[in-house]
Design an enzyme around this catalytic site. Structure first.
Site, PDB file in Angstrom:
ATOM      1  N   ARG A  16      -4.650  -1.591  -6.768  1.00 25.27           N
ATOM      2  CA  ARG A  16      -4.682  -1.955  -5.346  1.00 25.27           C
ATOM      3  C   ARG A  16      -3.278  -1.815  -4.720  1.00 25.27           C
ATOM      4  NH1 ARG A  16      -2.544  -4.191  -1.215  1.00 25.27           N
ATOM      5  NH2 ARG A  16      -1.949  -5.968  -2.492  1.00 25.27           N
ATOM      6  N   ASP A  17      -2.381  -2.735  -5.017  1.00 29.34           N
ATOM      7  CA  ASP A  17      -1.063  -2.697  -4.376  1.00 29.34           C
ATOM      8  C   ASP A  17      -0.337  -1.405  -4.726  1.00 29.34           C
ATOM      9  OD1 ASP A  17       0.941  -3.651  -2.758  1.00 29.34           O
ATOM     10  OD2 ASP A  17       1.820  -4.986  -4.245  1.00 29.34           O
ATOM     11  N   HIS A 207       4.399 -12.745  -7.040  1.00 30.44           N
ATOM     12  CA  HIS A 207       4.222 -11.296  -6.874  1.00 30.44           C
ATOM     13  C   HIS A 207       5.586 -10.698  -6.523  1.00 30.44           C
ATOM     14  CE1 HIS A 207       1.790  -7.805  -5.230  1.00 30.44           C
ATOM     15  NE2 HIS A 207       2.889  -7.651  -4.508  1.00 30.44           N
ATOM     16  N   HIS A 209       8.307  -7.513  -6.295  1.00 29.70           N
ATOM     17  CA  HIS A 209       8.568  -6.076  -6.266  1.00 29.70           C
ATOM     18  C   HIS A 209       9.970  -5.864  -6.824  1.00 29.70           C
ATOM     19  CE1 HIS A 209       5.301  -4.171  -3.681  1.00 29.70           C
ATOM     20  NE2 HIS A 209       4.931  -5.435  -3.790  1.00 29.70           N
ATOM     21  N   CYS A 240       7.374   0.670  -1.410  1.00 33.13           N
ATOM     22  CA  CYS A 240       7.645  -0.291  -0.349  1.00 33.13           C
ATOM     23  C   CYS A 240       7.476   0.443   0.964  1.00 33.13           C
ATOM     24  CB  CYS A 240       9.070  -0.835  -0.486  1.00 33.13           C
ATOM     25  SG  CYS A 240       9.533  -1.937   0.843  1.00 33.13           S
ATOM     26  N   ASN A 249       5.946  -2.617  -7.504  1.00 34.73           N
ATOM     27  CA  ASN A 249       5.884  -3.899  -8.227  1.00 34.73           C
ATOM     28  C   ASN A 249       6.649  -3.811  -9.538  1.00 34.73           C
ATOM     29  OD1 ASN A 249       2.961  -3.407  -6.895  1.00 34.73           O
ATOM     30  ND2 ASN A 249       3.467  -5.558  -6.812  1.00 34.73           N
TER      31      ASN A 249
HETATM   32 ZN    ZN Z   1       3.057  -6.109  -3.160  1.00 34.41          ZN
END
Ligand code: ZN
Length: 304
Positions: A16-17, A207, A209, A240, A249
């Site tokens: 997802r991310d 979470h 990054h 990003c 991440n």
């Molecule tokens: Zn994220």
């Protein structure tokens, strides 16, 4: 070391991310990646996001991906939803865990959803209710918790206020997102410490990054405060949106590699996760930032 958790729960967010911040990949490749991840021993996977295809074309096939993956009994799958409509889609598709996002900074929230943070929190209260009515859980992710690309540092009191409102509205857990990689260990100790003091019974996920190279240092700082739920993406997939070319991440295999040697269990087979990272790299067609993918585990020897 004795105060560190003996095990942590890793949520794999690469599908997802990660993929949301990469060039679109074919549906088949997504399914293949998620199925491979399901076999690594990871217990939580953020599989898809139910968003408008016009808004995020990378997630346009969410329904199909969710329908066609081979769901493992051992894995809890979740989906990110942007609003009540997305939540309804996710719940209708059979998801039992959803996540919603709100930015701690008003400017970031307005750029994302054209609403103030307070307005989004009103929407989120309704989403939490909708999830609970269907027997599902809802995590509230507070993005820009350690800083905003438009406003800079976000006051801790503001982040804690947003968390408090979500908890009061019934959020099953809170996740702090370091959306643009502005956290450092000092800032992790401070915000997580403040959160623990204010809401000692609330479940917390983090979470990070690795935008500025402090990702795993931030994890270590959080481990020292007893946090045991972390997001990571296979291979360090993703990026990003505010810094073209920046890394995504923290890499799942780097996290597993570090904590395993500290005696902290994850349930994840490191070699299987490295293989999955190699697969992710092939799917994306670019070199991923994971250093453990490049170098292998510290115990991997070469023939003399
Ligand atoms: Zn994220």
């Amino acid at each position: 070391m004795s105060d560190l958790p003996s095990r942590i729960s890793v949520r794999e967010v690469g599908p997802r991310d990660g993929l949301q911040n990469e060039a679109p990949v074919p549906t088949e490749a997504k399914i293949e990646l998620i199925d491979r991840l399901s076999g690594t021993g990871v217990r939580r996977i953020e599989a898809v996001s139910f968003v408008r295809p016009e808004a995020i074309p990378q997630m346009a096939d969410a329904d199909e991906v969710w329908r066609r993956i081979e769901r493992s009994e051992r894995v809890r799958y979740s989906a990110l939803v942007p609003n009540l409509r997305g939540a309804a889609r996710a719940l209708a598709a059979g998801l039992t865990e959803i996540e919603v996002v709100v930015s701690a900074s008003d400017t970031h929230n307005r750029k994302n959803v054209n609403r103030s943070t307070a307005e989004s929190l009103d929407d989120i209260a309704a989403i939490i209710d909708a999830a609970h009515q269907q027997g599902a859980t809802c995590q509230v992710i507070i993005s820009t918790a350690w800083g905003c690309p438009y406003e800079g540092d976000v006051p801790e009191s503001r982040v804690l206020g947003v968390a408090g409102r979500a908890i009061a509205d019934g959020a099953d857990s809170i996740s702090f997102g370091d959306t643009t990689g502005m956290a450092t260990p000092t800032r992790v100790w401070s915000l997580v410490g403040g959160f623990r003091s204010a809401y000692p019974d609330a479940a917390l996920n983090l979470h990070f990054h690795n935008t500025r190279g402090t990702g795993l240092a931030n994890v270590l700082a959080a481990l020292e405060l007893g946090v045991a739920d972390f997001d990571a993406s296979v291979g360090g997939l993703g990026g990003c949106p505010y810094a073209p070319g920046a890394t995504g991440n923290i890499a799942t295999e780097e996290l597993v590699h570090m904590v395993a040697d500290m005696g902290i269990g994850t349930g994840i087979d490191l070699e299987a996760m490295i293989d999955a990272a190699a697969d992710a790299e092939r799917i994306i067609g670019r070199t991923l930032p994971s250093q453990v993918l490049r170098a292998g585990p510290r115990t991997r020897t070469i023939p003399a």
